[in-house]
Design a protein around this motif. Structure first.
Motif, PDB file in Angstrom:
ATOM      1  N   HIS A  11     -27.172 107.520  -7.534  1.00 62.40           N
ATOM      2  CA  HIS A  11     -27.749 106.195  -7.302  1.00 62.40           C
ATOM      3  C   HIS A  11     -26.917 105.431  -6.273  1.00 62.40           C
ATOM      4  O   HIS A  11     -25.698 105.475  -6.312  1.00 62.40           O
ATOM      5  CB  HIS A  11     -27.795 105.382  -8.604  1.00 62.40           C
ATOM      6  N   VAL A  47     -31.315 107.686  -5.225  1.00 61.77           N
ATOM      7  CA  VAL A  47     -32.203 106.680  -5.804  1.00 61.77           C
ATOM      8  C   VAL A  47     -31.551 105.314  -5.685  1.00 61.77           C
ATOM      9  O   VAL A  47     -30.332 105.186  -5.798  1.00 61.77           O
ATOM     10  CB  VAL A  47     -32.475 106.999  -7.302  1.00 61.77           C
ATOM     11  N   ALA A  49     -32.518 100.805  -6.364  1.00 64.39           N
ATOM     12  CA  ALA A  49     -33.430  99.738  -6.764  1.00 64.39           C
ATOM     13  C   ALA A  49     -33.403  98.700  -5.652  1.00 64.39           C
ATOM     14  O   ALA A  49     -32.419  97.982  -5.486  1.00 64.39           O
ATOM     15  CB  ALA A  49     -33.002  99.125  -8.094  1.00 64.39           C
ATOM     16  N   GLU A  72     -35.160  92.137 -11.845  1.00 65.82           N
ATOM     17  CA  GLU A  72     -33.734  92.318 -12.074  1.00 65.82           C
ATOM     18  C   GLU A  72     -33.045  91.041 -11.612  1.00 65.82           C
ATOM     19  O   GLU A  72     -33.115  90.688 -10.435  1.00 65.82           O
ATOM     20  CB  GLU A  72     -33.217  93.525 -11.295  1.00 65.82           C
ATOM     21  N   HIS A  77     -37.846  93.891  -7.868  1.00 67.22           N
ATOM     22  CA  HIS A  77     -37.283  95.126  -7.332  1.00 67.22           C
ATOM     23  C   HIS A  77     -38.289  96.266  -7.508  1.00 67.22           C
ATOM     24  O   HIS A  77     -39.206  96.173  -8.323  1.00 67.22           O
ATOM     25  CB  HIS A  77     -36.003  95.520  -8.078  1.00 67.22           C
ATOM     26  N   ARG A  78     -38.044  97.339  -6.775  1.00 69.17           N
ATOM     27  CA  ARG A  78     -38.827  98.561  -6.948  1.00 69.17           C
ATOM     28  C   ARG A  78     -37.897  99.741  -6.683  1.00 69.17           C
ATOM     29  O   ARG A  78     -37.081  99.706  -5.761  1.00 69.17           O
ATOM     30  CB  ARG A  78     -40.008  98.588  -5.986  1.00 69.17           C
ATOM     31  N   ASN A  79     -38.014 100.772  -7.496  1.00 67.32           N
ATOM     32  CA  ASN A  79     -37.202 101.965  -7.290  1.00 67.32           C
ATOM     33  C   ASN A  79     -37.655 102.689  -6.032  1.00 67.32           C
ATOM     34  O   ASN A  79     -38.849 102.742  -5.726  1.00 67.32           O
ATOM     35  CB  ASN A  79     -37.289 102.905  -8.492  1.00 67.32           C
ATOM     36  N   VAL A  81     -36.714 106.357  -3.582  1.00 74.74           N
ATOM     37  CA  VAL A  81     -36.074 107.679  -3.631  1.00 74.74           C
ATOM     38  C   VAL A  81     -36.051 108.293  -2.243  1.00 74.74           C
ATOM     39  O   VAL A  81     -37.023 108.198  -1.493  1.00 74.74           O
ATOM     40  CB  VAL A  81     -36.839 108.617  -4.599  1.00 74.74           C
TER      41      VAL A  81
END
Length: 85
Positions: A11, A47, A49, A72, A77-79, A81
């Motif tokens: 992360h 990954v 956020a 958050e 937010h959005r993850n 990758v």
């Protein structure tokens, strides 16, 4: 000027650039360095956020959004990758 960290689980976290240094390539350089380090560590993906307003920055670097928007600390937010080729 800026900071970011790569955690042992792949992360990326705490990406931040001082306001007066934004728009000058500092964040992009930090992100590239973290991505390169992730490759060296053997991760298959990284990954993070992303704040929704910063998603285009990460998309430009090759990250793709996954999942739904979440809150958050009062900020959407959005993850995202990046699958390492």
């Amino acid at each position: 000027m800026g900071t970011g960290r790569l955690l042992p689980d792949g992360h990326i976290g705490r990406m931040a650039v001082l306001k007066e240094w934004r728009g000058r390539g500092v964040g992009a350089g930090l992100l590239r360095a973290l991505m390169k380090e992730g490759e060296k560590c053997g991760f298959r993906e990284l990954v993070l956020a992303a704040q929704v307003q910063a998603m285009p920055f990460y998309e430009k670097a090759g990250f793709n959004a996954e999942g739904e928007v979440f809150d958050e600390a009062g900020i959407p937010h959005r993850n995202m990758v990046w699958r390492i080729p």
